[in-house]
Design a protein around this motif. Structure first.
Motif, PDB file in Angstrom:
ATOM      1  N   VAL A 106       0.835  -1.206   0.000  1.00 35.28           N
ATOM      2  CA  VAL A 106       0.000   0.000   0.000  1.00 35.28           C
ATOM      3  C   VAL A 106       0.866   1.251   0.000  1.00 35.28           C
ATOM      4  N   HIS A 107       1.955   1.236   0.766  1.00 40.10           N
ATOM      5  CA  HIS A 107       2.829   2.406   0.790  1.00 40.10           C
ATOM      6  C   HIS A 107       3.497   2.612  -0.569  1.00 40.10           C
ATOM      7  N   GLY A 108       3.870   1.518  -1.227  1.00 39.78           N
ATOM      8  CA  GLY A 108       4.417   1.650  -2.569  1.00 39.78           C
ATOM      9  C   GLY A 108       3.424   2.269  -3.535  1.00 39.78           C
ATOM     10  N   LEU A 109       2.136   1.905  -3.418  1.00 41.33           N
ATOM     11  CA  LEU A 109       1.110   2.502  -4.273  1.00 41.33           C
ATOM     12  C   LEU A 109       0.957   3.994  -3.990  1.00 41.33           C
ATOM     13  N   LYS A 110       1.113   4.378  -2.726  1.00 40.67           N
ATOM     14  CA  LYS A 110       1.041   5.807  -2.392  1.00 40.67           C
ATOM     15  C   LYS A 110       2.206   6.574  -3.016  1.00 40.67           C
ATOM     16  N   LEU A 111       3.375   5.956  -3.091  1.00 41.10           N
ATOM     17  CA  LEU A 111       4.516   6.594  -3.752  1.00 41.10           C
ATOM     18  C   LEU A 111       4.290   6.685  -5.263  1.00 41.10           C
ATOM     19  N   VAL A 112       3.587   5.696  -5.820  1.00 37.40           N
ATOM     20  CA  VAL A 112       3.211   5.786  -7.234  1.00 37.40           C
ATOM     21  C   VAL A 112       2.361   7.029  -7.465  1.00 37.40           C
ATOM     22  N   ALA A 113       1.432   7.297  -6.553  1.00 38.55           N
ATOM     23  CA  ALA A 113       0.587   8.480  -6.694  1.00 38.55           C
ATOM     24  C   ALA A 113       1.416   9.756  -6.723  1.00 38.55           C
ATOM     25  N   VAL A 114       2.475   9.828  -5.906  1.00 38.36           N
ATOM     26  CA  VAL A 114       3.362  10.998  -5.922  1.00 38.36           C
ATOM     27  C   VAL A 114       3.975  11.173  -7.315  1.00 38.36           C
ATOM     28  N   ALA A 115       4.529  10.091  -7.850  1.00 41.25           N
ATOM     29  CA  ALA A 115       5.196  10.165  -9.151  1.00 41.25           C
ATOM     30  C   ALA A 115       4.217  10.513 -10.269  1.00 41.25           C
ATOM     31  N   VAL A 116       3.037   9.913 -10.238  1.00 39.62           N
ATOM     32  CA  VAL A 116       2.073  10.127 -11.319  1.00 39.62           C
ATOM     33  C   VAL A 116       1.516  11.547 -11.284  1.00 39.62           C
ATOM     34  N   VAL A 117       1.175  12.046 -10.104  1.00 42.68           N
ATOM     35  CA  VAL A 117       0.646  13.408 -10.012  1.00 42.68           C
ATOM     36  C   VAL A 117       1.720  14.426 -10.388  1.00 42.68           C
ATOM     37  N   ALA A 118       2.957  14.193  -9.965  1.00 39.27           N
ATOM     38  CA  ALA A 118       4.046  15.095 -10.351  1.00 39.27           C
ATOM     39  C   ALA A 118       4.237  15.095 -11.871  1.00 39.27           C
ATOM     40  N   GLN A 119       4.151  13.919 -12.491  1.00 36.78           N
ATOM     41  CA  GLN A 119       4.262  13.860 -13.950  1.00 36.78           C
ATOM     42  C   GLN A 119       3.113  14.612 -14.617  1.00 36.78           C
ATOM     43  N   ALA A 120       1.892  14.460 -14.084  1.00 36.52           N
ATOM     44  CA  ALA A 120       0.744  15.152 -14.669  1.00 36.52           C
ATOM     45  C   ALA A 120       0.930  16.666 -14.591  1.00 36.52           C
ATOM     46  N   ILE A 121       1.402  17.149 -13.447  1.00 33.98           N
ATOM     47  CA  ILE A 121       1.621  18.593 -13.303  1.00 33.98           C
ATOM     48  C   ILE A 121       2.709  19.063 -14.251  1.00 33.98           C
ATOM     49  N   TRP A 122       3.774  18.292 -14.375  1.00 33.56           N
ATOM     50  CA  TRP A 122       4.886  18.639 -15.270  1.00 33.56           C
ATOM     51  C   TRP A 122       4.390  18.814 -16.703  1.00 33.56           C
ATOM     52  N   GLY A 123       3.619  17.845 -17.170  1.00 30.37           N
ATOM     53  CA  GLY A 123       3.121  17.926 -18.544  1.00 30.37           C
ATOM     54  C   GLY A 123       2.059  18.984 -18.730  1.00 30.37           C
ATOM     55  N   MET A 124       1.131  19.101 -17.785  1.00 28.84           N
ATOM     56  CA  MET A 124       0.050  20.076 -17.916  1.00 28.84           C
ATOM     57  C   MET A 124       0.561  21.500 -17.806  1.00 28.84           C
ATOM     58  N   ALA A 125       1.552  21.735 -16.944  1.00 34.91           N
ATOM     59  CA  ALA A 125       2.076  23.091 -16.783  1.00 34.91           C
ATOM     60  C   ALA A 125       2.711  23.596 -18.073  1.00 34.91           C
ATOM     61  N   ARG A 126       3.440  22.715 -18.759  1.00 36.66           N
ATOM     62  CA  ARG A 126       4.070  23.142 -20.016  1.00 36.66           C
ATOM     63  C   ARG A 126       3.034  23.452 -21.089  1.00 36.66           C
ATOM     64  N   THR A 127       1.910  22.751 -21.074  1.00 39.55           N
ATOM     65  CA  THR A 127       0.886  22.939 -22.100  1.00 39.55           C
ATOM     66  C   THR A 127      -0.114  24.025 -21.738  1.00 39.55           C
ATOM     67  N   LEU A 128      -0.547  24.052 -20.479  1.00 42.77           N
ATOM     68  CA  LEU A 128      -1.658  24.906 -20.079  1.00 42.77           C
ATOM     69  C   LEU A 128      -1.233  26.212 -19.424  1.00 42.77           C
ATOM     70  N   THR A 129       0.036  26.328 -18.996  1.00 40.98           N
ATOM     71  CA  THR A 129       0.509  27.603 -18.423  1.00 40.98           C
ATOM     72  C   THR A 129       1.807  28.029 -19.108  1.00 40.98           C
ATOM     73  N   PRO A 130       1.774  28.280 -20.426  1.00 38.50           N
ATOM     74  CA  PRO A 130       3.009  28.587 -21.154  1.00 38.50           C
ATOM     75  C   PRO A 130       3.439  30.040 -21.064  1.00 38.50           C
ATOM     76  N   ASP A 131       2.647  30.911 -20.428  1.00 39.51           N
ATOM     77  CA  ASP A 131       2.994  32.329 -20.367  1.00 39.51           C
ATOM     78  C   ASP A 131       2.761  32.854 -18.952  1.00 39.51           C
ATOM     79  N   ARG A 132       3.151  34.098 -18.733  1.00 41.66           N
ATOM     80  CA  ARG A 132       3.060  34.670 -17.393  1.00 41.66           C
ATOM     81  C   ARG A 132       1.626  34.800 -16.904  1.00 41.66           C
ATOM     82  N   ALA A 133       0.721  35.141 -17.803  1.00 38.02           N
ATOM     83  CA  ALA A 133      -0.669  35.336 -17.396  1.00 38.02           C
ATOM     84  C   ALA A 133      -1.258  34.044 -16.848  1.00 38.02           C
ATOM     85  N   ARG A 134      -1.084  32.941 -17.583  1.00 34.19           N
ATOM     86  CA  ARG A 134      -1.666  31.681 -17.134  1.00 34.19           C
ATOM     87  C   ARG A 134      -0.910  31.094 -15.952  1.00 34.19           C
TER      88      ARG A 134
END
Length: 388
Positions: A106-134
């Motif tokens: 279960v703890h390993g699955l919780k660490l998976v959640a850390v990695a997956v959410v961090a990856q989602a933010i990494w990809g979404m930030a580059r696409t959805l917040t590409p400028d200062r306004a966003r």
């Protein structure tokens, strides 16, 4: 229609972006159900609306190819059920799975959640917040959800982000592809949109009047599904506010189920089947899983069905495009806040946990490893560390 999407439901690993690639290969390239331009237009509609984009694309393809609502429901059911059944089975076995090995898993699955959410933010930030306004809108959304916790703060952040987008995100009109004709009348679309609003407004009144836990469960998951902009991972903070904060599901079970959801094929929203099954107050088990799963997916289906006959007119309006840019930027901020709490604070407790989470993140982002491999590796590592 059913068998075509059942095959995709059993084999489509990797999250919503990967699902869209599977759909294209199977239905555009191999079966030639529609051309590239029409498929791109359909994907644009489903990414514009809240809800699970891959499930909405599958449902819309079913409507288009199956000549109406029945074809859409057949496609939706076949694509959704395999992963929902797997997660429901895991929920039933979770209570009997105890001891050091289980705790490590279960703890390993919780660490998976850390990695997956961090990856989602990494990809979404580059696409959805590409400028200062966003980027500023995303930062403001973090402040809103930090100071106003719960689902109200998250919905407010999305709404304020959309309003800010009207002011700050104009002048970048998206290119418009060809025309798509669906066998959906404007009247049918209008009925679906009315039902979407009715299911959003009436269940809270019923809950207040009767105290029904069944309606409260439906209301919590329906509202979460109605405000999921930007991809399946955004459902994490919305559901956490709805089921963990009231004490329906404890945080450890919540994150373990979310981690396991990365390893199964099909839409991430089937995580709802797991949550409905493991809840403390009844209805739970099979009834809870069914209510939660349908409630979470229903708003996205009603919205996309309702918008099909109106999409050509709406998509060309700069105001709508600007509002969506602002809302999507706010979503990045909401997910960023969720990465810290509850995901990071619940899973990363020691330097070894940090090392494992970072390994999972790098496997996903640099080595492009399939999510199910990351789930298997970190779950095995968690069990090993608990046995040492």
């Amino acid at each position: 229609m059913f068998w075509a999407f059942l095959k995709l439901g059993l084999t489509s690993f990797g999250g919503p972006i990967a699902h869209l690639g599977y759909f294209r290969n199977e239905l555009v390239v191999r079966r030639q159900w529609l051309d590239e331009a029409a498929y791109a237009d359909l994907v644009a509609l489903c990414q514009f609306l809240p809800g699970p984009a891959s499930s909405q694309v599958g449902f819309s393809l079913g409507v288009l190819r199956g000549n109406g609502l029945l074809g859409g429901l057949a496609a939706w059911f076949a694509f959704t059920m395999p992963s929902a059944i797997i997660l429901f089975a895991f929920a039933l076995g979770a209570a009997a799975f105890t001891g050091p090995v289980a705790e490590g898993f279960v703890h390993g699955l919780k660490l998976v959640a850390v990695a997956v959410v961090a990856q989602a933010i990494w990809g979404m930030a580059r696409t959805l917040t590409p400028d200062r306004a966003r980027a500023g809108i995303a930062l403001f959304a973090v402040a809103v959800v930090v100071f106003f916790s719960g689902s109200l703060g998250q919905i407010a952040a999305i709404g304020l982000g959309a309003c800010a987008g009207l002011w700050l995100c104009r002048g970048e009109d998206a290119p418009i592809s060809g025309h798509l004709s669906f066998p959906v009348s404007r009247r049918s679309g209008g009925v679906a949109l009315v039902l979407f609003v009715a299911f959003l407004l009436l269940p809270p009144l019923v809950v207040t009047a009767t105290g029904s836990q069944g309606f409260a469960l439906f209301d919590a998951f329906y509202r979460s599904g109605a405000f999921v902009f930007g991809g399946g991972h955004v459902v994490l903070p919305l559901l956490q506010a709805q089921v963990v904060q009231p004490g329906w599901v404890d945080n450890e079970a919540f994150l373990a189920g979310y981690g396991l959801a990365q390893a199964v094929p099909g839409p991430l929203f089937t995580f709802a089947a797991y949550l409905g099954a493991v809840m403390s107050p009844a209805p739970n088990g099979l009834a809870g899983a069914a209510i939660a799963l349908v409630a979470l997916l229903l708003p996205g289906i009603l919205l996309v069905y309702g918008m099909l006959p109106f999409w050509d007119a709406l998509r060309s309006r700069p105001v709508a495009q600007a509002a969506m840019r602002g809302a999507n930027a706010a979503v990045v901020g909401i997910l960023g806040a969720a990465l810290y709490s509850p995901v990071w604070t619940s899973a990363v407790l020691t330097p070894r946990d940090f090392a494992l989470a970072l390994t999972g993140f790098l496997l996903l982002t640099v080595w492009k490893a399939p999510p199910w491999i990351v789930v298997a590796l970190l779950a095995a590592a968690g069990m090993t560390l608990h046995l040492i």
